[in-house]
Design an enzyme around this catalytic site. Sequence first.
Site: not given
Length: 576
Positions: A248, A343, A377
């Site tokens: 992304n 993450e 996210c």
Amino acid sequence: MRVHPLPLLFLIALGVISSTQASTLSSFTSSTVASSSSMAAVPAANQAGLLLKVQEAIKAGLPDKALADTVKSEVSHAMGADSEPDSLKEMHDGIVYKFLVNGEWRKSTSGRTISNLTPYDETICYEVQACTREEIDEAYATAHAAQRVWAKTPIWKRAELLHKAATVLRQYAALIATPVLREVGKNRKSAYDEVVRTAELLDFAAEEGVRINGEVMSSDAWVGQKRNKLAIVERVPVGVVLCIPPFNYPINLCGSKIGPALIAGNAVVVKTPTQGAVSTLHLGAAFKIAGAPPGLVNVVTGKGSEIGDYLVQHPGANLISFTGGATGIDVSKKAGMVPLQMELGGKDACIVLPDADLELASTAIVKGGFSYSGQRCTAVKIVFATAEIADALLEKVLAKLAKLTIGHPEENADITAVINKKSADYIESLVMDAESKGATLTTPYKRVGNLIHPLIIDHVKENMKLHWEEPFGPVLPFVRVGDAAEAVTLANKSSMGLQGCVFTQDINRAILVANELAAGTIQINGPPARGPDHFPFTGFKDSGIGAQGIKYSIESMSKVKSFVINLPEAAHPQGH
Ligand SMILES: *[C@@H]1O[C@H](CO)[C@@H](O)[C@H](O)[C@H]1NC(C)=O
């Protein structure tokens, strides 16, 4: 108009159209070229000109062979040369991109490539190399050789490389935005902003890195000890950092790893995401153009299922910095004795209290939930609206949602197709599950290919998957709760804990709610966000390990080494 089989073959060979498209053609016109997969390797500025030339050639009624030659030469002319500098041209042959090892662009000895499809029309935009294990071994070996020299390179020189790479990114930002648009379907403006943001990040990492210092400690702080030992504590590089960025933000979330890693004295091996690979390769190119020593920045490509385990279990990896989905949990189990910086997504809750500024909250929910079609996210992933304001809030959110534009990334639409069919199918399954269990779709569900229209789903309950899972798309569950305590309890039940946000005009209540929420960052009166990129970025629970944010990443990517000086007697420096 008649079909020209020969030029069609050339266009297929050049990757301008796919064979499926060719076989379904009843006639071949220049509009076929325009709407095809097309043009992947043709810079936007040259596309109109190319179409005109192809059109002219067809109209001229040339014999097949001559038409084929003309089309071929026009396509290769448009592919290139006019706008792309040699330093970027050497990365690819047409739409086939090479990987970067030891400062060289190479094709894999595997002889295989992986096709990269656009999210919006699912046609091939690029082919990337399927790297072999031997090539990965070589990437690690050259990285280690380069790192030994790099660790002895003055920090101001390391900083200089980062500043130069930032300059290259700015110089070619428009060109580098194109693969971001094509591979991950980000609209042109956001794609361009991502490149510029990465340049800023590299500059900041360079500036931060020159000010990272250790400390001196003395022994007499410990009970019963004299001041006869001095510890000089320094931060030293870990060695080679394996960087695994997600699709992304294929440039920014790779720059946020490479910048801190390099300034701390490490070399890197980057494994690109499949969709996003060519974008990430361009970041590698920026470092090569900036003059990075061969081997300092290596970028390998390939399917995670084929080379992922080999990369993360490789003895050459001294630290793994991973951003992505639940695959990260698997990576952490396989990695062994190396530090991890991870993450892995979030189910970021937005809690709106009865006294909130609903104008502010609704704007944040739409921006936070739907930017880049929710594929972040840090997107708002669930709204908890207290009963008193739920209807009024929903009304405002829906009014703002209706204003979002939906369409093609080249037109700068707010909502564009999600990354691939698998993702779109998954999002759809969450919508259907919620609907079948009694949730309310506030607008009818609409999907065209991978383009899903933005949707708020009201009255979402705990028995629905949408309450717990991350759609990673433009679909947002709206949950009605009695009070803040109920919202916090529900938010805390999530297995993830990346960010959260609270809307209230009472700062004391905001802090109390924020204290209770189990997440790395709580935004008060604003949507969740990673940036500005020097702020810490941490995930609790399944959302991550360790901290990011420029200073925090430099610390994560270095380790403490001490030198203890043992003096024959206590020494107390005098200050008068
Ligand atoms: C939420 O989770 C945090 C951290 O685990 C905990 O301290 C807090 O008590 C929890 N609050 C509620 C209401 O569940």
